[in-house]
Design an enzyme around this catalytic site. Sequence first.
Site, PDB file in Angstrom:
ATOM      1  N   LYS A   1      -5.682  -4.510  12.662  1.00 53.97           N
ATOM      2  CA  LYS A   1      -6.478  -5.223  11.648  1.00 53.97           C
ATOM      3  C   LYS A   1      -5.580  -5.858  10.586  1.00 53.97           C
ATOM      4  CE  LYS A   1      -8.749  -1.471  10.464  1.00 53.97           C
ATOM      5  NZ  LYS A   1      -8.101  -0.482  11.360  1.00 53.97           N
TER       6      LYS A   1
ATOM      7  N   ARG B   1     -16.662   1.015   6.451  1.00 55.96           N
ATOM      8  CA  ARG B   1     -16.337   2.038   7.451  1.00 55.96           C
ATOM      9  C   ARG B   1     -17.494   3.001   7.660  1.00 55.96           C
ATOM     10  NH1 ARG B   1     -10.330   1.720   6.641  1.00 55.96           N
ATOM     11  NH2 ARG B   1      -9.371   2.975   8.270  1.00 55.96           N
TER      12      ARG B   1
ATOM     13  N   ARG C   1       4.568   2.703  13.386  1.00 51.07           N
ATOM     14  CA  ARG C   1       4.308   1.704  12.331  1.00 51.07           C
ATOM     15  C   ARG C   1       5.184   1.896  11.098  1.00 51.07           C
ATOM     16  NH1 ARG C   1      -1.716   0.681  10.369  1.00 51.07           N
ATOM     17  NH2 ARG C   1      -1.857   2.949  10.225  1.00 51.07           N
TER      18      ARG C   1
ATOM     19  N   ARG D   1       3.831   5.365   6.266  1.00 46.69           N
ATOM     20  CA  ARG D   1       2.704   6.008   5.590  1.00 46.69           C
ATOM     21  C   ARG D   1       2.678   7.501   5.866  1.00 46.69           C
ATOM     22  NH1 ARG D   1      -2.357   2.307   7.077  1.00 46.69           N
ATOM     23  NH2 ARG D   1      -3.302   4.363   7.080  1.00 46.69           N
TER      24      ARG D   1
ATOM     25  N   ARG E   1      -8.315  10.969  11.884  1.00 49.92           N
ATOM     26  CA  ARG E   1      -8.736   9.594  11.563  1.00 49.92           C
ATOM     27  C   ARG E   1      -9.496   8.975  12.734  1.00 49.92           C
ATOM     28  NH1 ARG E   1      -3.068   7.471   9.991  1.00 49.92           N
ATOM     29  NH2 ARG E   1      -4.009   5.408  10.066  1.00 49.92           N
TER      30      ARG E   1
HETATM   31  P1  ADP Z   1      -4.495  -1.381  11.437  1.00 53.49           P
HETATM   32  O1  ADP Z   1      -4.458  -2.224  10.186  1.00 53.49           O
HETATM   33  O2  ADP Z   1      -5.671  -1.702  12.314  1.00 53.49           O
HETATM   34  O3  ADP Z   1      -4.363   0.074  11.177  1.00 53.49           O
HETATM   35  P2  ADP Z   1      -1.825  -2.525  11.946  1.00 53.49           P
HETATM   36  O4  ADP Z   1      -2.050  -3.987  11.865  1.00 53.49           O
HETATM   37  O5  ADP Z   1      -1.155  -1.842  10.820  1.00 53.49           O
HETATM   38  O6  ADP Z   1      -3.224  -1.783  12.302  1.00 53.49           O
HETATM   39  O7  ADP Z   1      -1.019  -2.249  13.308  1.00 53.49           O
HETATM   40  C1  ADP Z   1      -0.584  -0.929  13.642  1.00 53.49           C
HETATM   41  C2  ADP Z   1       0.829  -0.999  14.228  1.00 53.49           C
HETATM   42  O8  ADP Z   1       0.798  -1.599  15.520  1.00 53.49           O
HETATM   43  C3  ADP Z   1       1.825  -1.821  13.413  1.00 53.49           C
HETATM   44  O9  ADP Z   1       3.078  -1.197  13.500  1.00 53.49           O
HETATM   45  C4  ADP Z   1       1.826  -3.184  14.111  1.00 53.49           C
HETATM   46  O10 ADP Z   1       3.104  -3.826  13.983  1.00 53.49           O
HETATM   47  C5  ADP Z   1       1.543  -2.815  15.555  1.00 53.49           C
HETATM   48  N1  ADP Z   1       0.674  -3.766  16.257  1.00 53.49           N
HETATM   49  C6  ADP Z   1      -0.340  -4.514  15.746  1.00 53.49           C
HETATM   50  N2  ADP Z   1      -0.935  -5.240  16.713  1.00 53.49           N
HETATM   51  C7  ADP Z   1      -0.299  -4.930  17.881  1.00 53.49           C
HETATM   52  C8  ADP Z   1      -0.443  -5.345  19.242  1.00 53.49           C
HETATM   53  N3  ADP Z   1      -1.377  -6.220  19.619  1.00 53.49           N
HETATM   54  N4  ADP Z   1       0.390  -4.801  20.160  1.00 53.49           N
HETATM   55  C9  ADP Z   1       1.340  -3.905  19.807  1.00 53.49           C
HETATM   56  N5  ADP Z   1       1.525  -3.469  18.543  1.00 53.49           N
HETATM   57  C10 ADP Z   1       0.721  -3.976  17.580  1.00 53.49           C
HETATM   58  P1  ADP Z   2      -5.881   2.325   9.099  1.00 51.91           P
HETATM   59  O1  ADP Z   2      -4.603   1.595   9.195  1.00 51.91           O
HETATM   60  O2  ADP Z   2      -5.875   3.690   9.699  1.00 51.91           O
HETATM   61  O3  ADP Z   2      -7.072   1.552   9.531  1.00 51.91           O
HETATM   62  P2  ADP Z   2      -6.342   2.156   6.222  1.00 51.91           P
HETATM   63  O4  ADP Z   2      -5.110   1.752   5.525  1.00 51.91           O
HETATM   64  O5  ADP Z   2      -7.405   1.144   6.389  1.00 51.91           O
HETATM   65  O6  ADP Z   2      -5.948   2.790   7.611  1.00 51.91           O
HETATM   66  O7  ADP Z   2      -6.965   3.440   5.508  1.00 51.91           O
HETATM   67  C1  ADP Z   2      -6.197   4.585   5.235  1.00 51.91           C
HETATM   68  C2  ADP Z   2      -7.108   5.685   4.700  1.00 51.91           C
HETATM   69  O8  ADP Z   2      -7.735   5.221   3.486  1.00 51.91           O
HETATM   70  C3  ADP Z   2      -8.258   6.080   5.615  1.00 51.91           C
HETATM   71  O9  ADP Z   2      -7.882   7.069   6.560  1.00 51.91           O
HETATM   72  C4  ADP Z   2      -9.273   6.613   4.600  1.00 51.91           C
HETATM   73  O10 ADP Z   2      -8.922   7.919   4.148  1.00 51.91           O
HETATM   74  C5  ADP Z   2      -9.094   5.660   3.432  1.00 51.91           C
HETATM   75  N1  ADP Z   2      -9.972   4.487   3.506  1.00 51.91           N
HETATM   76  C6  ADP Z   2      -9.600   3.174   3.641  1.00 51.91           C
HETATM   77  N2  ADP Z   2     -10.677   2.377   3.676  1.00 51.91           N
HETATM   78  C7  ADP Z   2     -11.752   3.192   3.562  1.00 51.91           C
HETATM   79  C8  ADP Z   2     -13.161   2.964   3.552  1.00 51.91           C
HETATM   80  N3  ADP Z   2     -13.679   1.739   3.665  1.00 51.91           N
HETATM   81  N4  ADP Z   2     -13.971   4.049   3.414  1.00 51.91           N
HETATM   82  C9  ADP Z   2     -13.472   5.294   3.297  1.00 51.91           C
HETATM   83  N5  ADP Z   2     -12.173   5.575   3.311  1.00 51.91           N
HETATM   84  C10 ADP Z   2     -11.315   4.541   3.442  1.00 51.91           C
END
Ligand code: ADP
Ligand code: ADP
Length: 227
Positions: free
Chosen positions: A22, A97, A136, A170, A181
């Site tokens: 995302k 969420r 990541r 993180r 999660r």
């Molecule tokens: P989210 O915001 O959904 O938690 P991230 O965008 O932070 O996910 O992506 C999680 C990890 O996976 C990061 O280290 C990113 O560089 C990597 N990543 C994102 N998209 C892809 C993909 N299509 N294939 C492989 N790795 C990816």
């Molecule tokens: P991810 O990369 O796992 O999608 P985020 O950075 O979006 O993680 O979120 C990290 C943490 O922050 C989540 O595990 C949760 O504890 C909290 N969080 C983020 N967004 C929300 C939301 N919309 N509602 C509740 N908790 C949230």
Amino acid sequence: MESVVKTIPSVLILLGPPGAGKGTQARMLEEEFGLVQLSTGDLLRAAVAAGTETGQKAKAVMDAGDLVSDDIVIAILRDRLGEPDCARGVILDGFPRTTVQAEALDDLLAETGQKINAAVSLEVDDAAMVARISGRYTCAGCGEGYHDRFKQPQRTGMCDKCGGADFKRRADDNAETVAQRLQAYHAQTAPLITYYDSKDVLQRIDAMGDIAAIATDLTAMVEKSMT
Ligand code: ADP
Ligand code: ADP
Ligand code: ZN
């Protein structure tokens, strides 16, 4: 409820489990369409780092891999949506969420007569999500995301975007927290796919491919949703 006083031209939602990509895709859409990425995870981590009251309440919950309470997250989101840069349009990354958050967003947008352009579900399997999360890391200077195997900087140790050499990982990207999660995602967030489908704004993307291929699909989808 305090209102968001202006109209936001485009509202896109990125749905998907932790690690689906995302944040990676939101940053690209931000550049391409001039929208603002709004990540509740980033906003919460900033509150934790600043030691605010919200941050203090959220920290233990985030460390455990649970969802922060709807009240806190909705308040953070509402404040952020009211800031002037959001007038360019927003990409919601990691919000809503829960169904309560989705309904709160609907109420907020209804105040100014706006609609959600698209809610895009990035679909990945659990194994891919764990692999993505476990490698990541991000640039401490500009927030650009990287991965030990899937997205390395072009020059080792140097951020492609800002040239910085300082990177961070993180605290919640560890095996135990990831399992929790994932459970929170399936129990509380996955039902939003049906929620947005019933409102006719749901789009699905196969997010198992590489970053560039997903970006191409997503760009086409977003262009369509904005016309
Ligand atoms: P989210 O915001 O959904 O938690 P991230 O965008 O932070 O996910 O992506 C999680 C990890 O996976 C990061 O280290 C990113 O560089 C990597 N990543 C994102 N998209 C892809 C993909 N299509 N294939 C492989 N790795 C990816
Ligand atoms: P991810 O990369 O796992 O999608 P985020 O950075 O979006 O993680 O979120 C990290 C943490 O922050 C989540 O595990 C949760 O504890 C909290 N969080 C983020 N967004 C929300 C939301 N919309 N509602 C509740 N908790 C949230
Ligand atoms: Zn950088």
